[in-house]
Design an enzyme around this catalytic site. Structure first.
Site, PDB file in Angstrom:
ATOM      1  N   LYS A 255       0.925  -1.212   0.136  1.00  0.00           N
ATOM      2  CA  LYS A 255       0.064  -0.080  -0.022  1.00  0.00           C
ATOM      3  C   LYS A 255       0.850   1.306  -0.060  1.00  0.00           C
ATOM      4  O   LYS A 255       1.668   1.512   0.843  1.00  0.00           O
ATOM      5  CB  LYS A 255      -1.031  -0.062   1.135  1.00  0.00           C
ATOM      6  CG  LYS A 255      -1.808   1.211   1.273  1.00  0.00           C
ATOM      7  CD  LYS A 255      -2.679   1.227   2.775  1.00  0.00           C
ATOM      8  CE  LYS A 255      -3.326   2.586   3.026  1.00  0.00           C
ATOM      9  NZ  LYS A 255      -4.142   2.597   4.188  1.00  0.00           N
ATOM     10  N   ASP A 260      -2.506  10.089   4.081  1.00  0.00           N
ATOM     11  CA  ASP A 260      -3.972   9.597   4.133  1.00  0.00           C
ATOM     12  C   ASP A 260      -4.686  10.594   5.006  1.00  0.00           C
ATOM     13  O   ASP A 260      -4.619  10.737   6.377  1.00  0.00           O
ATOM     14  CB  ASP A 260      -4.287   8.392   4.762  1.00  0.00           C
ATOM     15  CG  ASP A 260      -5.544   7.859   5.020  1.00  0.00           C
ATOM     16  OD1 ASP A 260      -6.522   8.608   4.261  1.00  0.00           O
ATOM     17  OD2 ASP A 260      -5.655   6.692   5.161  1.00  0.00           O
ATOM     18  N   LYS A 267     -10.089  12.626   8.504  1.00  0.00           N
ATOM     19  CA  LYS A 267      -9.603  12.119   9.883  1.00  0.00           C
ATOM     20  C   LYS A 267      -9.574  13.374  11.071  1.00  0.00           C
ATOM     21  O   LYS A 267      -9.373  14.529  10.494  1.00  0.00           O
ATOM     22  CB  LYS A 267      -8.192  11.696   9.729  1.00  0.00           C
ATOM     23  CG  LYS A 267      -8.055  10.410   9.150  1.00  0.00           C
ATOM     24  CD  LYS A 267      -6.707   9.760   8.992  1.00  0.00           C
ATOM     25  CE  LYS A 267      -6.553   8.482   8.403  1.00  0.00           C
ATOM     26  NZ  LYS A 267      -7.115   7.175   9.134  1.00  0.00           N
ATOM     27  N   ASP A 278       1.709   6.087   5.691  1.00  0.00           N
ATOM     28  CA  ASP A 278       0.602   5.304   5.054  1.00  0.00           C
ATOM     29  C   ASP A 278       1.087   4.498   3.891  1.00  0.00           C
ATOM     30  O   ASP A 278       0.370   3.880   3.054  1.00  0.00           O
ATOM     31  CB  ASP A 278      -0.726   6.030   4.931  1.00  0.00           C
ATOM     32  CG  ASP A 278      -1.979   5.081   4.914  1.00  0.00           C
ATOM     33  OD1 ASP A 278      -1.913   3.899   5.594  1.00  0.00           O
ATOM     34  OD2 ASP A 278      -3.046   5.283   4.560  1.00  0.00           O
ATOM     35  N   ASP A 337     -12.121   7.064   3.972  1.00  0.00           N
ATOM     36  CA  ASP A 337     -10.890   6.904   4.611  1.00  0.00           C
ATOM     37  C   ASP A 337     -10.549   5.504   4.592  1.00  0.00           C
ATOM     38  O   ASP A 337      -9.600   4.799   4.956  1.00  0.00           O
ATOM     39  CB  ASP A 337     -11.102   7.255   6.314  1.00  0.00           C
ATOM     40  CG  ASP A 337      -9.906   7.373   7.213  1.00  0.00           C
ATOM     41  OD1 ASP A 337      -8.839   7.183   6.134  1.00  0.00           O
ATOM     42  OD2 ASP A 337      -9.806   7.435   8.147  1.00  0.00           O
ATOM     43  N   GLU A 339      -9.392   3.593   2.142  1.00  0.00           N
ATOM     44  CA  GLU A 339      -9.171   3.799   0.875  1.00  0.00           C
ATOM     45  C   GLU A 339      -7.982   2.685   0.583  1.00  0.00           C
ATOM     46  O   GLU A 339      -7.511   2.428  -0.611  1.00  0.00           O
ATOM     47  CB  GLU A 339      -8.499   5.205   0.557  1.00  0.00           C
ATOM     48  CG  GLU A 339      -6.779   5.353   1.096  1.00  0.00           C
ATOM     49  CD  GLU A 339      -6.842   5.337   2.496  1.00  0.00           C
ATOM     50  OE1 GLU A 339      -7.743   5.260   3.297  1.00  0.00           O
ATOM     51  OE2 GLU A 339      -5.496   5.008   3.151  1.00  0.00           O
ATOM     52  N   ARG A 341      -7.717  -0.488   0.993  1.00  0.00           N
ATOM     53  CA  ARG A 341      -8.370  -1.698   0.532  1.00  0.00           C
ATOM     54  C   ARG A 341      -8.654  -1.470  -1.043  1.00  0.00           C
ATOM     55  O   ARG A 341      -8.825  -2.367  -1.750  1.00  0.00           O
ATOM     56  CB  ARG A 341      -9.191  -2.254   1.405  1.00  0.00           C
ATOM     57  CG  ARG A 341     -10.387  -0.890   1.407  1.00  0.00           C
ATOM     58  CD  ARG A 341     -11.469  -1.544   2.483  1.00  0.00           C
ATOM     59  NE  ARG A 341     -10.926  -1.230   3.913  1.00  0.00           N
ATOM     60  CZ  ARG A 341     -11.382  -1.239   5.174  1.00  0.00           C
ATOM     61  NH1 ARG A 341     -12.535  -1.765   5.156  1.00  0.00           N
ATOM     62  NH2 ARG A 341     -11.025  -0.996   6.182  1.00  0.00           N
TER      63      ARG A 341
HETATM   64  N1  BES Z   1      -4.197   4.379   6.859  1.00  0.00           N
HETATM   65  C1  BES Z   1      -5.443   4.116   7.829  1.00  0.00           C
HETATM   66  C2  BES Z   1      -5.257   3.150   8.948  1.00  0.00           C
HETATM   67  C3  BES Z   1      -4.220   3.405   9.876  1.00  0.00           C
HETATM   68  C4  BES Z   1      -4.703   3.632  10.997  1.00  0.00           C
HETATM   69  C5  BES Z   1      -2.879   3.222   9.574  1.00  0.00           C
HETATM   70  C6  BES Z   1      -3.780   4.063  12.172  1.00  0.00           C
HETATM   71  C7  BES Z   1      -1.902   3.509  10.663  1.00  0.00           C
HETATM   72  C8  BES Z   1      -2.403   3.919  11.816  1.00  0.00           C
HETATM   73  C9  BES Z   1      -6.623   3.484   6.925  1.00  0.00           C
HETATM   74  O1  BES Z   1      -6.628   3.897   5.531  1.00  0.00           O
HETATM   75  C10 BES Z   1      -7.828   3.861   7.664  1.00  0.00           C
HETATM   76  O2  BES Z   1      -7.855   5.201   7.752  1.00  0.00           O
HETATM   77  N2  BES Z   1      -8.672   3.014   7.968  1.00  0.00           N
HETATM   78  C11 BES Z   1     -10.037   3.228   8.569  1.00  0.00           C
HETATM   79  C12 BES Z   1     -10.857   2.346   8.246  1.00  0.00           C
HETATM   80  C13 BES Z   1     -12.289   2.555   8.735  1.00  0.00           C
HETATM   81  C14 BES Z   1     -12.862   3.956   7.954  1.00  0.00           C
HETATM   82  C15 BES Z   1     -13.398   1.502   8.300  1.00  0.00           C
HETATM   83  C16 BES Z   1      -9.644   2.987  10.315  1.00  0.00           C
HETATM   84  O3  BES Z   1      -8.885   2.145  10.537  1.00  0.00           O
HETATM   85  O4  BES Z   1     -10.063   3.779  10.894  1.00  0.00           O
HETATM   86 ZN    ZN Z   2      -4.767   4.706   4.793  1.00  0.00          ZN
HETATM   87 ZN    ZN Z   3      -7.788   5.815   5.492  1.00  0.00          ZN
END
Ligand code: BES
Ligand code: ZN
Ligand code: ZN
Length: 487
Positions: A255, A260, A267, A278, A337, A339, A341
């Site tokens: 990825k 992000d 966020k 990220d 968010d 994104e 996947r």
């Molecule tokens: N890049 C984030 C995940 C992340 C969180 C990486 C903390 C490192 C530290 C990912 O893209 C994300 O935002 N995931 C969301 C998914 C949710 C919206 C279903 C998450 O984990 O909150």
């Molecule tokens: Zn992310």
């Molecule tokens: Zn994200």
């Protein structure tokens, strides 16, 4: 840092400092007869990561001796020694020390496993994330060389070389991952991959936005459309001269979200600056491919890196949008968010089109994996236990902890939507599992392991053996998987 082996007693090596291990409870200072007061007072107890730096120790040619607590001899393993070596060089950094020696010349320490651990630990330990600081760093010239003293150097060259290659690859990964997001845009990431590939003699191709549009990568492009920075899909190929298993092509997918923000599902401000990491998965694939080019495993490996910036903008995708992925499946965007996947979905479909027979993807994918496992283990999900077993063995050797996470079919129910084939988020709970399930939808039956490194790719606080910031995980696991590949 230059790495060398010396067939020598530790006492006879010239260096600015030599690291000598001391065991827990060693009341008789066998090595240092003149240091009784240190032992009597308990200042030297031999407990792990205890360091005592002394100048002009009798019997030693080195200018300083660093007595490094190493616990009990029987309990010391490669992972432990890797940490001690990392912590020792960090302890010695900033003290005007240019050359360090490491004593593994006694008590069965001079094995390939320990030499590799010491060298790799030291390489990881000297790395610092402060390259963009311009103030004078007093006395902070980095340690230039590490010489490991062993009783017999025979047969240890390969171990030292493995450590050098993997350590340098992990540090390349960290150099890339630590770059600020204004510098490391998707196209800059592609440039870094190209520079690595050209230097290492690997073929590389970078698909631009137009090409991806022609191919129909709607999931990846949907994420990219909110940013002024164009996306890219990077493909790096390693083909062995002679494959032990010509029917296999490993695909390593990382990825590469260079920043992000969350997009329209933005966020919170606090801590958002961390989302520059990220793209740590992408950086680890670049590092792994460099190491693979140097170590030449007998199996074909392709690195595939989807890279985008996830921004809210006038053209950004919205919750409610439905995109068509490269696979043909439609996806309802329920949260912009989620994104990672989406870009992985198209990258994995493309990897399969390129002929990859086994896939490993690595991604800072979910906050949920951090809730589940903390910062100690990465989460590993699979549709194929045999491949997972290989991955676990590779990661154990590398000292990169992985924990097998569940991926029952029932998680698929949570991704159902009325309007499209699949939604991009599940419910409130089990977020790391539903994220993995989403990716599996695009993997199909191809043997695959998904490695969520959101909790392990970055250290919020420095460890004694490693600086704050990117860790380089899971470069070592990637490399070992390819090196030890058997059909
Ligand atoms: N890049 C984030 C995940 C992340 C969180 C990486 C903390 C490192 C530290 C990912 O893209 C994300 O935002 N995931 C969301 C998914 C949710 C919206 C279903 C998450 O984990 O909150
Ligand atoms: Zn992310
Ligand atoms: Zn994200």
């Amino acid at each position: 840092m230059e790495l060398k082996l010396a067939q020598s007693r530790a006492t006879a090596l010239e260096a600015d400092a030599i690291v000598v291990l001391e065991w827990k409870g060693s009341k008789q200072p066998e090595l240092f007869k003149t240091l009784a007061p240190f032992y009597d007072s308990g200042e030297i107890s031999g407990k792990p990561l205890e360091f005592t730096l002394l100048h002009g120790v009798e019997g030693y040619k080195a200018r300083r001796v660093l007595i490094a607590g190493a616990g009990e001899r029987e309990k010391l393993d490669a992972a432990g020694l890797r940490r001690i070596a990392g912590a020792a060089v960090r302890f010695l950094s900033g003290k005007g020390i240019a050359s360090v020696a490491f004593g593994l010349d006694r008590e069965g320490l001079g094995t390939a496993e320990f030499v590799e651990a010491a060298a790799e630990g030291a390489l990881l330990g000297v790395w610092e994330p402060d390259r963009l600081k311009t103030d004078d760093k007093e006395n902070s010239k980095p340690i230039g060389s590490l010489t490991i003293a062993v009783g017999d150097v025979k047969g240890l060259d390969a171990a030292l070389n493995h450590a050098r290659v993997v350590g340098e690859a992990a540090n390349l990964t960290r150099d890339i991952a630590v770059e600020p997001p204004n510098v490391l845009t998707p196209l800059a990431l592609a440039d870094r991959a190209r520079a690595m590939a050209e230097a290492a003699g690997l073929a590389i191709e970078v698909l631009d936005q137009d090409r991806m549009r022609q191919l129909g990568m709607g999931a990846l492009l949907g994420v990219a459309q909110g940013s002024a920075e164009p996306p890219a899909l990077i493909v790096i190929r390693y083909v062995p001269e002679k494959s032990s298993d010509p029917s296999t092509q490993l695909g390593f997918v990382g990825k590469g979200v260079t920043f992000d923000t969350g997009g329209i599902s933005i966020k919170p401000a606090e801590g958002m600056e961390k989302m520059k990491y990220d793209m740590a998965g992408a950086a680890s694939v670049i590092g792994a491919m460099q190491a693979i080019a140097r170590l030449k495993p007998p199996v074909a490996v392709t690195g595939i890196i989807p890279t985008v910036e996830n921004m809210p903008g006038g053209r950004a995708q919205r919750p409610g949008d439905i995109v068509k992925s490269l696979s043909g499946k439609t996806i309802e965007i329920l949260n912009t968010d989620a994104e990672g996947r989406l870009i992985l979905a198209d990258a994995i479909t493309y990897a399969k089109q390129l002929g990859c027979t086994h896939l490993i993807d690595t991604a800072t994918l979910t906050g949920a994996i951090v809730v589940a496992l903390g910062h100690l283990s990465s989460g590993a999900f699979t549709n194929n236990d045999a491949l997972l077993e290989k991955w676990m063995a590779a990661s154990k050797l590398a000292g990169e902890k992985m924990w097998h996470m569940p991926l029952d079919d029932e998680y698929r129910d949570l991704l159902k939507t009325v309007y499209a084939d699949i939604g991009n988020i599940g419910g409130r709970y089990g977020g790391a599992c539903t994220a993995a399930m989403f990716i599996k939808e695009f993997v199909g039956d191809t043997p695959w392991v998904h490695v969520d490194v959101a909790g392990t790719a970055w250290l919020d606080d420095a460890k004694p053996y490693m600086a704050k910031g990117p860790t380089g995980i899971p470069v070592g696991s990637f490399v070992n998987l390819a090196l030890n590949w058997k059909a």
